[in-house]
Design a protein around this motif. Structure first.
Motif, PDB file in Angstrom:
ATOM      1  N   ILE A   6      -2.505 -10.177 -11.051  1.00 19.38           N
ATOM      2  CA  ILE A   6      -1.882  -9.004 -10.432  1.00 19.38           C
ATOM      3  C   ILE A   6      -0.754  -8.469 -11.309  1.00 19.38           C
ATOM      4  O   ILE A   6      -0.656  -7.261 -11.557  1.00 19.38           O
ATOM      5  CB  ILE A   6      -1.343  -9.356  -9.028  1.00 19.38           C
ATOM      6  N   MET A   7       0.092  -9.381 -11.809  1.00 21.63           N
ATOM      7  CA  MET A   7       1.221  -8.943 -12.630  1.00 21.63           C
ATOM      8  C   MET A   7       0.757  -8.442 -13.996  1.00 21.63           C
ATOM      9  O   MET A   7       1.348  -7.516 -14.560  1.00 21.63           O
ATOM     10  CB  MET A   7       2.226 -10.076 -12.787  1.00 21.63           C
ATOM     11  N   ARG A   8      -0.317  -9.031 -14.521  1.00 23.02           N
ATOM     12  CA  ARG A   8      -0.848  -8.540 -15.801  1.00 23.02           C
ATOM     13  C   ARG A   8      -1.372  -7.106 -15.646  1.00 23.02           C
ATOM     14  O   ARG A   8      -1.146  -6.251 -16.504  1.00 23.02           O
ATOM     15  CB  ARG A   8      -1.953  -9.466 -16.291  1.00 23.02           C
ATOM     16  N   ILE A   9      -2.067  -6.850 -14.542  1.00 26.01           N
ATOM     17  CA  ILE A   9      -2.564  -5.495 -14.279  1.00 26.01           C
ATOM     18  C   ILE A   9      -1.396  -4.538 -14.082  1.00 26.01           C
ATOM     19  O   ILE A   9      -1.397  -3.401 -14.588  1.00 26.01           O
ATOM     20  CB  ILE A   9      -3.481  -5.485 -13.038  1.00 26.01           C
ATOM     21  N   THR A  10      -0.378  -4.999 -13.365  1.00 25.78           N
ATOM     22  CA  THR A  10       0.799  -4.162 -13.104  1.00 25.78           C
ATOM     23  C   THR A  10       1.459  -3.721 -14.402  1.00 25.78           C
ATOM     24  O   THR A  10       1.734  -2.525 -14.603  1.00 25.78           O
ATOM     25  CB  THR A  10       1.821  -4.932 -12.244  1.00 25.78           C
ATOM     26  N   PHE A  11       1.698  -4.677 -15.304  1.00 26.82           N
ATOM     27  CA  PHE A  11       2.355  -4.318 -16.556  1.00 26.82           C
ATOM     28  C   PHE A  11       1.392  -3.613 -17.515  1.00 26.82           C
ATOM     29  O   PHE A  11       1.836  -2.878 -18.405  1.00 26.82           O
ATOM     30  CB  PHE A  11       2.986  -5.556 -17.193  1.00 26.82           C
ATOM     31  N   GLY A  12       0.099  -3.802 -17.311  1.00 29.62           N
ATOM     32  CA  GLY A  12      -0.874  -3.011 -18.058  1.00 29.62           C
ATOM     33  C   GLY A  12      -0.786  -1.543 -17.676  1.00 29.62           C
ATOM     34  O   GLY A  12      -0.904  -0.651 -18.528  1.00 29.62           O
ATOM     35  N   VAL A  13      -0.556  -1.284 -16.387  1.00 30.82           N
ATOM     36  CA  VAL A  13      -0.348   0.093 -15.919  1.00 30.82           C
ATOM     37  C   VAL A  13       0.902   0.681 -16.552  1.00 30.82           C
ATOM     38  O   VAL A  13       0.911   1.838 -17.005  1.00 30.82           O
ATOM     39  CB  VAL A  13      -0.241   0.126 -14.377  1.00 30.82           C
ATOM     40  N   PHE A  14       1.973  -0.122 -16.610  1.00 31.87           N
ATOM     41  CA  PHE A  14       3.208   0.350 -17.242  1.00 31.87           C
ATOM     42  C   PHE A  14       2.969   0.720 -18.706  1.00 31.87           C
ATOM     43  O   PHE A  14       3.482   1.730 -19.199  1.00 31.87           O
ATOM     44  CB  PHE A  14       4.293  -0.728 -17.178  1.00 31.87           C
ATOM     45  N   ILE A  46       0.835  -1.207   0.000  1.00 36.27           N
ATOM     46  CA  ILE A  46       0.000   0.000   0.000  1.00 36.27           C
ATOM     47  C   ILE A  46       0.868   1.255   0.000  1.00 36.27           C
ATOM     48  O   ILE A  46       0.607   2.216  -0.740  1.00 36.27           O
ATOM     49  CB  ILE A  46      -0.955  -0.002   1.216  1.00 36.27           C
ATOM     50  N   CYS A  47       1.905   1.242   0.827  1.00 30.31           N
ATOM     51  CA  CYS A  47       2.828   2.396   0.879  1.00 30.31           C
ATOM     52  C   CYS A  47       3.492   2.634  -0.478  1.00 30.31           C
ATOM     53  O   CYS A  47       3.630   3.784  -0.923  1.00 30.31           O
ATOM     54  CB  CYS A  47       3.889   2.167   1.942  1.00 30.31           C
ATOM     55  N   CYS A 104       7.954   1.434  -8.073  1.00 35.73           N
ATOM     56  CA  CYS A 104       7.134   1.261  -6.876  1.00 35.73           C
ATOM     57  C   CYS A 104       5.927   0.371  -7.160  1.00 35.73           C
ATOM     58  O   CYS A 104       5.570  -0.478  -6.333  1.00 35.73           O
ATOM     59  CB  CYS A 104       6.674   2.623  -6.349  1.00 35.73           C
ATOM     60  N   THR A 105       5.314   0.567  -8.329  1.00 37.32           N
ATOM     61  CA  THR A 105       4.156  -0.266  -8.696  1.00 37.32           C
ATOM     62  C   THR A 105       4.567  -1.714  -8.865  1.00 37.32           C
ATOM     63  O   THR A 105       3.852  -2.638  -8.440  1.00 37.32           O
ATOM     64  CB  THR A 105       3.523   0.259 -10.001  1.00 37.32           C
ATOM     65  N   TYR A 106       5.721  -1.942  -9.484  1.00 39.61           N
ATOM     66  CA  TYR A 106       6.207  -3.307  -9.707  1.00 39.61           C
ATOM     67  C   TYR A 106       6.506  -4.003  -8.373  1.00 39.61           C
ATOM     68  O   TYR A 106       6.095  -5.161  -8.161  1.00 39.61           O
ATOM     69  CB  TYR A 106       7.466  -3.269 -10.568  1.00 39.61           C
ATOM     70  N   LEU A 107       7.203  -3.317  -7.482  1.00 34.92           N
ATOM     71  CA  LEU A 107       7.534  -3.908  -6.182  1.00 34.92           C
ATOM     72  C   LEU A 107       6.271  -4.198  -5.372  1.00 34.92           C
ATOM     73  O   LEU A 107       6.170  -5.237  -4.701  1.00 34.92           O
ATOM     74  CB  LEU A 107       8.457  -2.967  -5.406  1.00 34.92           C
ATOM     75  N   ALA A 108       5.299  -3.298  -5.469  1.00 33.94           N
ATOM     76  CA  ALA A 108       4.028  -3.525  -4.772  1.00 33.94           C
ATOM     77  C   ALA A 108       3.312  -4.744  -5.344  1.00 33.94           C
ATOM     78  O   ALA A 108       2.760  -5.563  -4.604  1.00 33.94           O
ATOM     79  CB  ALA A 108       3.141  -2.284  -4.884  1.00 33.94           C
TER      80      ALA A 108
END
Length: 234
Positions: A69-77, A10-11, A49-53
């Motif tokens: 979770i990882m698909r959403i993360t790299f979608g954000v990227f 969250i942080c 930070c998004t990747y580590l989270a």
């Protein structure tokens, strides 16, 4: 999921959001101009930070949930990259882009000026001019890097993102066609908006850089590294 990991995630998400807010505040304010390298730094902090989270959240998650979770993360990227790309090529005042504001001044004089100064359909004319000007000390190495190496690198991230999200893009022919169409659309938008430079050399460099990146990333050991980092098939 452990409470400490959740709190840390969250942080990290909050820190990533703050970095993104700072970036957007600067990017959307025409009176605040910072170099692309500094913008990349802000986006880099957001992505890291998004990747580590995402890793923390996925660490103790079931297999399918981890993939999501990882698909959403790299979608954000991917979304952040598209924001940066669109900003740089269409609306960035740092590079003299003026975007849609020119619609209000669309007239024959503006059109002729754009055709004279910012339009080229002769392959390698612009590249040749930069090389010639550099050899004759009319431009510096920085300008050459920004205009030639920058164009090679601009669409290279598509070599990572397209095959990651769409299995069809793992075939070089499909990737080449998709990238070519995207680049042509961007050049057409620049022409319609009379912003930036509509140049066949940009198409050659953009697509060429993306294809070179694709060939590199599809070396067997690179595919393994990408799959390990992303936790997604590549």
């Amino acid at each position: 999921m452990k409470r400490k990991a959740l709190c840390a995630a969250i942080c990290l998400y909050v820190f990533a959001a703050l970095a993104l807010i700072v970036y957007l505040s600067i990017d959307l304010n025409p009176q605040m101009m910072i170099a692309p390298s500094e913008r990349l730094l802000l986006l880099g902090i957001t992505c890291l930070c998004t990747y580590l989270a995402g890793l923390l959240l996925s660490k103790n998650s079931p297999s399918q949930q981890k993939v999501n979770i990882m698909r959403i993360t790299f979608g954000v990227f991917f979304g952040l990259y598209l924001i940066l790309l669109i900003s740089l090529v269409l609306f960035d005042s740092y590079f003299g882009r003026v975007g849609v504001s020119l619609f209000a001044r669309w007239n024959k004089e503006e059109f002729n000026l754009y055709i004279s100064n910012s339009f080229n359909i002769i392959p390698f004319k612009t590249v040749g001019n930069y090389v010639s000007d550099f050899i004759n000390a009319r431009v510096g190495i920085k300008e050459v890097i920004v205009n030639i190496v920058g164009n090679l690198a601009a669409f290279a991230p598509f070599a990572f993102f397209l095959p990651l999200f769409w299995s069809r893009q793992r075939k070089i022919k499909s990737f080449f066609v998709a990238t070519l169409l995207i680049v042509l659309c961007v050049e057409l938008l620049q022409f319609v908006l009379l912003t930036g430079v509509c140049d066949i050399d940009d198409v050659i460099l953009n697509v060429g850089g993306a294809v070179l990146a694709y060939l590199f990333l599809h070396i067997k050991f690179m595919r393994k590294i990408i799959s390990k980092i992303t936790c997604l098939p590549y």
